[in-house]
Scaffold this motif. Structure first.
Motif, PDB file in Angstrom:
ATOM      1  N   TYR A 143      -9.444 -11.409  -6.607  1.00 13.35           N
ATOM      2  CA  TYR A 143      -8.507 -10.671  -8.428  1.00 13.35           C
ATOM      3  C   TYR A 143      -9.382 -11.586  -9.798  1.00 13.35           C
ATOM      4  O   TYR A 143      -9.964 -10.891  -9.945  1.00 13.35           O
ATOM      5  CB  TYR A 143      -7.194 -11.175  -8.427  1.00 13.35           C
ATOM      6  N   THR A 144      -9.910 -12.577  -9.878  1.00 14.06           N
ATOM      7  CA  THR A 144     -10.733 -13.206 -10.211  1.00 14.06           C
ATOM      8  C   THR A 144     -12.066 -12.701 -10.920  1.00 14.06           C
ATOM      9  O   THR A 144     -12.110 -12.646 -11.948  1.00 14.06           O
ATOM     10  CB  THR A 144     -10.465 -14.341 -10.508  1.00 14.06           C
ATOM     11  N   LEU A 145     -12.540 -12.554  -8.979  1.00 14.74           N
ATOM     12  CA  LEU A 145     -14.064 -12.305  -9.307  1.00 14.74           C
ATOM     13  C   LEU A 145     -13.844 -10.713  -9.876  1.00 14.74           C
ATOM     14  O   LEU A 145     -15.299  -9.977 -10.512  1.00 14.74           O
ATOM     15  CB  LEU A 145     -14.487 -12.559  -8.187  1.00 14.74           C
ATOM     16  N   TYR A 146     -13.343 -10.191  -9.386  1.00 14.15           N
ATOM     17  CA  TYR A 146     -12.799  -8.536 -10.119  1.00 14.15           C
ATOM     18  C   TYR A 146     -12.822  -8.298 -11.387  1.00 14.15           C
ATOM     19  O   TYR A 146     -12.983  -7.709 -12.578  1.00 14.15           O
ATOM     20  CB  TYR A 146     -11.866  -7.561  -9.353  1.00 14.15           C
ATOM     21  N   LEU A 147     -11.874  -8.757 -11.835  1.00 15.70           N
ATOM     22  CA  LEU A 147     -11.423  -9.409 -14.172  1.00 15.70           C
ATOM     23  C   LEU A 147     -13.382  -9.985 -14.073  1.00 15.70           C
ATOM     24  O   LEU A 147     -13.497  -9.356 -15.382  1.00 15.70           O
ATOM     25  CB  LEU A 147     -10.598 -10.667 -13.711  1.00 15.70           C
ATOM     26  N   TYR A 148     -13.748 -10.390 -12.974  1.00 15.25           N
ATOM     27  CA  TYR A 148     -15.364 -10.980 -13.899  1.00 15.25           C
ATOM     28  C   TYR A 148     -16.239  -9.666 -13.682  1.00 15.25           C
ATOM     29  O   TYR A 148     -16.427  -9.974 -14.949  1.00 15.25           O
ATOM     30  CB  TYR A 148     -15.450 -12.177 -13.194  1.00 15.25           C
ATOM     31  N   GLN A 149     -15.655  -9.234 -12.955  1.00 18.74           N
ATOM     32  CA  GLN A 149     -16.608  -8.072 -12.885  1.00 18.74           C
ATOM     33  C   GLN A 149     -16.388  -6.942 -13.809  1.00 18.74           C
ATOM     34  O   GLN A 149     -17.660  -6.368 -14.651  1.00 18.74           O
ATOM     35  CB  GLN A 149     -16.738  -7.487 -11.868  1.00 18.74           C
ATOM     36  N   GLN A 150     -15.262  -6.476 -14.284  1.00 24.06           N
ATOM     37  CA  GLN A 150     -14.987  -6.257 -15.483  1.00 24.06           C
ATOM     38  C   GLN A 150     -15.279  -6.545 -17.229  1.00 24.06           C
ATOM     39  O   GLN A 150     -16.315  -5.555 -17.281  1.00 24.06           O
ATOM     40  CB  GLN A 150     -13.515  -5.638 -15.606  1.00 24.06           C
ATOM     41  N   GLY A 151     -14.794  -7.915 -16.853  1.00 23.99           N
ATOM     42  CA  GLY A 151     -15.488  -8.322 -18.260  1.00 23.99           C
ATOM     43  C   GLY A 151     -16.871  -8.445 -18.402  1.00 23.99           C
ATOM     44  O   GLY A 151     -17.410  -8.189 -19.484  1.00 23.99           O
ATOM     45  N   PHE A 152     -17.674  -9.035 -17.341  1.00 24.92           N
ATOM     46  CA  PHE A 152     -19.009  -9.833 -17.999  1.00 24.92           C
ATOM     47  C   PHE A 152     -19.887  -8.703 -16.747  1.00 24.92           C
ATOM     48  O   PHE A 152     -20.643  -9.054 -17.872  1.00 24.92           O
ATOM     49  CB  PHE A 152     -18.885 -10.941 -17.653  1.00 24.92           C
ATOM     50  N   ARG A 153     -20.264  -8.076 -16.274  1.00 33.27           N
ATOM     51  CA  ARG A 153     -20.390  -6.617 -15.701  1.00 33.27           C
ATOM     52  C   ARG A 153     -20.743  -5.431 -16.954  1.00 33.27           C
ATOM     53  O   ARG A 153     -21.395  -4.469 -16.946  1.00 33.27           O
ATOM     54  CB  ARG A 153     -20.487  -7.076 -14.269  1.00 33.27           C
TER      55      ARG A 153
END
Length: 299
Positions: A251-261
């Motif tokens: 979940y945190t990795l998906y959050l990172y992808q949405q926010g910073f990629r």
């Protein structure tokens, strides 16, 4: 009781405020202000390039139709439900062994605790990728016994298992806490039970486990919260993609992808608040059910 209002008390009060100022600034500027900003952004469409545009609950509604969101939820829950119980069981087992008065106990405790200090670091994640790589130590050991090598990290059926093993390997922190709890159990209880003919298993079941339940509960809550926030392992091992086939998309990795990629900061903020609320609800449930199995000795 008289209240001190003299010059000395006034100087102490001012000194206290001076020493508290850095903490208060950190609390408001580094924690509270970004927290409130993310709450506002969770109701907006914001891509860092333009001003936030208020869209209400659209980001939260979007999650319901987002298949990658549900996959991330599924992967994270499987990771937590499998790795946390195994980690705590392994930590308790090692604590019981070390509680028997092993020579060089301090050295063993330090050695077992070391993975917990490094378990979330980038270096250990890179090491883990090497260990389970195509030419890693695991495949080399299997090859020695004539077993065909497999691509552990590139196989959707085994990729998540490698991260679960990594989390279990960082059992040092709960183990130290279990060991401290075991040292607090009076030996008189065991001696009395042994006189009454109780064997090892009965002493463990009726003395160790009940008196250790507050420590189990403490470790359980901490490890669940930490596992829901796991990020660096999946990010490094999968190259930030959450692959293969999103099998390690935490979940945190998906959050990172949405926010910073993808720069969907509004959607990422909404994801962060859903994670916060989920952890809060699960923690509250743990506290509610704790009264049915945690023994504090005064009941």
């Amino acid at each position: 009781m008289t209240r001190r209002t003299g010059p000395s008390f006034g100087r102490q009060g001012r000194a206290a405020h001076v020493f508290l100022t850095p903490w208060l600034l950190g609390m408001f500027l580094i924690t509270l202000a970004p927290l409130l900003a993310s709450l506002y952004l969770s109701f907006t469409d914001y891509n860092l390039m333009s001003d936030p545009r208020w869209i209400g609950l659209d980001n939260f509604v979007r999650m319901g139709a987002d298949p990658r969101f549900w996959n991330a939820v599924s992967v994270t829950f499987r990771y937590v439900l499998i790795s946390v119980p195994i980690q705590l069981a392994f930590a308790l087992l090692l604590a019981l062994v070390l509680d028997k008065g092993v020579r060089g106990l301090a050295l063993y405790r330090s050695a077992y605790y070391l993975p917990s200090l490094l378990g979330s670091s980038v270096a250990v994640a890179i090491l883990w990728r090497t260990v389970f790589g195509d030419r890693g130590i695991v495949n080399a050991a299997l090859g020695f016994f004539g077993i065909e090598a497999t691509s552990w990290l590139q196989n959707p059926a085994t990729a998540l298992s490698t991260l679960i093993i990594l989390n279990v390997w960082t059992f040092g922190s709960p183990m130290i806490i279990f060991l401290a709890g075991l040292r607090q159990i009076p030996q008189a209880y065991y001696e009395a039970a042994q006189v009454d003919g109780a064997g090892t298993w009965r002493r463990f079941r009726h003395i160790t486990v009940p008196l250790l339940t507050p420590i189990v509960f403490f470790n359980l809550v901490l490890q669940i919260i930490g596992s829901f926030q796991a990020f660096s392992q999946a990010h490094i091992i999968s190259g930030g993609r959450g692959g293969p086939v999103d099998s390690t998309l935490f979940y945190t990795l998906y959050l990172y992808q949405q926010g910073f990629r993808s720069f969907n900061m509004g959607y990422a903020s909404a994801l962060a608040w859903v994670l916060l609320l989920a952890i809060a609800v699960i923690t509250a449930i743990n506290f509610l059910v704790a009264k049915y199995w945690v023994y504090y000795g005064d009941e």
